[in-house]
Design an enzyme around this catalytic site. Structure first.
Site, short mmCIF file in Angstrom:
data_model
loop_
_atom_site.label_atom_id
_atom_site.label_comp_id
_atom_site.label_asym_id
_atom_site.label_seq_id
_atom_site.Cartn_x
_atom_site.Cartn_y
_atom_site.Cartn_z
CG HIS A 68 -2.35 2.31 4.13
ND1 HIS A 68 -1.17 1.74 4.53
CD2 HIS A 68 -3.27 1.86 5.01
CE1 HIS A 68 -1.37 0.98 5.58
NE2 HIS A 68 -2.65 1.04 5.90
CE LYS A 91 -3.00 -2.59 3.16
NZ LYS A 91 -2.10 -3.27 4.08
N1 LIG Z 1 -5.67 -1.07 5.50
C1 LIG Z 1 -5.55 -0.73 6.76
O1 LIG Z 1 -5.63 0.46 7.13
C2 LIG Z 1 -5.34 -1.80 7.79
C3 LIG Z 1 -5.52 -1.50 9.16
C4 LIG Z 1 -5.34 -2.53 10.07
C5 LIG Z 1 -4.98 -3.80 9.64
N2 LIG Z 1 -4.79 -4.05 8.32
C6 LIG Z 1 -4.38 -5.39 7.83
O2 LIG Z 1 -5.19 -6.38 8.42
C7 LIG Z 1 -4.39 -7.32 9.13
C8 LIG Z 1 -5.13 -7.86 10.32
O3 LIG Z 1 -5.54 -6.84 11.20
P1 LIG Z 1 -5.12 -6.77 12.74
O4 LIG Z 1 -3.83 -7.46 12.98
O5 LIG Z 1 -5.20 -5.35 13.15
O6 LIG Z 1 -6.29 -7.53 13.50
P2 LIG Z 1 -6.78 -9.06 13.62
O7 LIG Z 1 -6.24 -9.89 12.54
O8 LIG Z 1 -8.24 -8.98 13.85
O9 LIG Z 1 -6.16 -9.53 15.02
C9 LIG Z 1 -4.80 -9.79 15.22
C10 LIG Z 1 -4.64 -10.18 16.70
O10 LIG Z 1 -5.27 -11.43 16.95
C11 LIG Z 1 -4.34 -12.36 17.52
N3 LIG Z 1 -4.62 -13.68 16.94
C12 LIG Z 1 -4.44 -14.08 15.66
N4 LIG Z 1 -4.82 -15.35 15.48
C13 LIG Z 1 -5.28 -15.79 16.69
C14 LIG Z 1 -5.79 -17.01 17.16
N5 LIG Z 1 -5.93 -18.06 16.34
N6 LIG Z 1 -6.15 -17.11 18.46
C15 LIG Z 1 -6.01 -16.06 19.30
N7 LIG Z 1 -5.52 -14.85 18.92
C16 LIG Z 1 -5.15 -14.72 17.62
C17 LIG Z 1 -2.96 -11.84 17.14
O11 LIG Z 1 -2.03 -12.12 18.17
P3 LIG Z 1 -0.68 -12.99 17.88
O12 LIG Z 1 0.11 -12.24 16.85
O13 LIG Z 1 -0.04 -12.99 19.23
O14 LIG Z 1 -1.15 -14.33 17.43
C18 LIG Z 1 -3.18 -10.32 17.07
O15 LIG Z 1 -3.05 -9.76 18.37
C19 LIG Z 1 -3.11 -6.55 9.44
O16 LIG Z 1 -2.04 -7.40 9.69
C20 LIG Z 1 -2.93 -5.74 8.18
O17 LIG Z 1 -2.36 -6.55 7.16
C21 LIG Z 1 -4.99 -3.08 7.39
#
Ligand SMILES: NC(=O)c1ccc[n+]([C@@H]2O[C@H](COP(=O)([O-])OP(=O)(O)OC[C@H]3O[C@@H](n4cnc5c(N)ncnc54)[C@H](OP(=O)(O)O)[C@@H]3O)[C@@H](O)[C@H]2O)c1
Length: 279
Positions: free
Chosen positions: A111, A78
């Protein structure tokens, strides 16, 4: 371990995007061995990154280390909001290619629709940026182009000058946040909705209905949440830094949530609305 094959969604230009991918981020860290494991052993083919996450170099290295052919990987990155504008976009794209050490990007996204220092005319800055995105697409340097965090008003502005309708809008989407008007707009225009924060960054794992469904379907809470996104036709990119969880999060293609249970989860956001990511 046999890796299940990921399902794909066809974008409006015919390009296929895997419906489930792995997110990366600067917040909460980036775990290199987990990204390699996801590609090599678990069946992930979509990796989501961004210039902002400062891990593009590592992501490129993980792809090479996985030995998965580049053509089989769907790589998203992005353009950060400080780089809006025609020339800045072209330059930022080229810098991303260099950091990732790849020849092309599968999906390049703006982004955010806003710029950090304000602008007298952010609408024309976005239009200019989109022209650069279209140019990169026409040159074959990206297989698809899109936006992220764009609301209906931003897309309506862009409509005035776009030649190519964005292929994707990546937005926050989870059980506590479902912008239905935006989702409908995207559907009407043929824009694929890609949802981020599918686990509500962990919050949704505490939701009683999710525990109940996990018991009912003999799946984990995380698998229920990811499957729910997929069944709503939302491309989803959960992030984890843990090898065990990256495997767990991919085991969602061997069961189906019944329609009545889908409807129960679909309505949670109406009473418990919570947006996590603010620009
Ligand atoms: N375009 C944008 O503006 C934007 C904004 C935010 C995010 N994103 C993208 O979306 C992706 C995901 O979003 P996010 O990381 O904010 O939120 P998410 O995927 O909803 O949650 C991630 C969290 O959940 C935990 N987790 C993952 N799998 C799990 C499981 N099986 N059991 C228990 N806990 C679990 C992870 O911890 P651990 O790492 O400790 O497992 C981490 O703390 C990002 O990595 C990014 O690529 C994009």
């Amino acid at each position: 371990m046999t890796a299940p094959k990921t399902k794909t969604v066809r974008l409006s230009n015919g390009v296929k995007i895997p419906i489930l991918g792995l997110g990366t981020s600067h917040i909460g860290g980036y775990c290199h061995s987990t990204v390699v494991h996801a590609l090599k052993d678990c069946g992930y083919r979509l990796i989501d990154t961004a210039a902002r996450y400062k891990c593009e170099e590592a992501v490129g290295k993980a792809i090479r280390e996985s030995n998965v052919p580049r053509k089989d990987i769907f790589l998203t990155t992005k353009l950060w909001k400080s780089e809006l504008g025609y020339k800045k976009t072209i330059d930022a794209f080229s810098a991303s290619l260099q950091r990732l050490k790849v020849e092309y990007i599968d999906l390049y996204l703006i982004h955010w629709p806003v710029c950090p220092h304000g602008s007298n005319n952010v609408k024309s800055l976005r239009a200019e940026t989109w022209k650069a995105m279209e140019e990169l697409y026409k040159q074959g340097l990206c297989k698809a182009i899109g936006v992220s965090n764009f609301e209906v008003s931003h897309l309506r502005d862009l409509e005035e000058t776009w030649d190519i309708i964005p292929h994707v809008n990546q937005i926050e989407h989870h059980i506590y946040y479902r912008p239905m008007e935006l989702i409908q707009y995207c559907k009407d225009k043929g824009i694929c909705v890609e949802g981020y924060c599918p686990l509500s960054q962990g919050l949704a794992l505490e939701e009683p209905i999710i525990q109940e469904l996990a018991n009912k379907y003999k799946k984990t809470k995380s698998q229920i949440l990811i499957r729910w996104n997929i069944q709503n036709d939302v491309v989803t990119i959960p992030k984890t830094t843990k090898e065990s969880r990256v495997h767990e999060n991919f085991q969602v293609f061997d069961f189906e949530i019944h329609e009545e249970d889908m409807q129960r989860v679909n309505s949670i956001h109406k009473t418990k609305m919570k947006k996590l990511i603010l620009s």
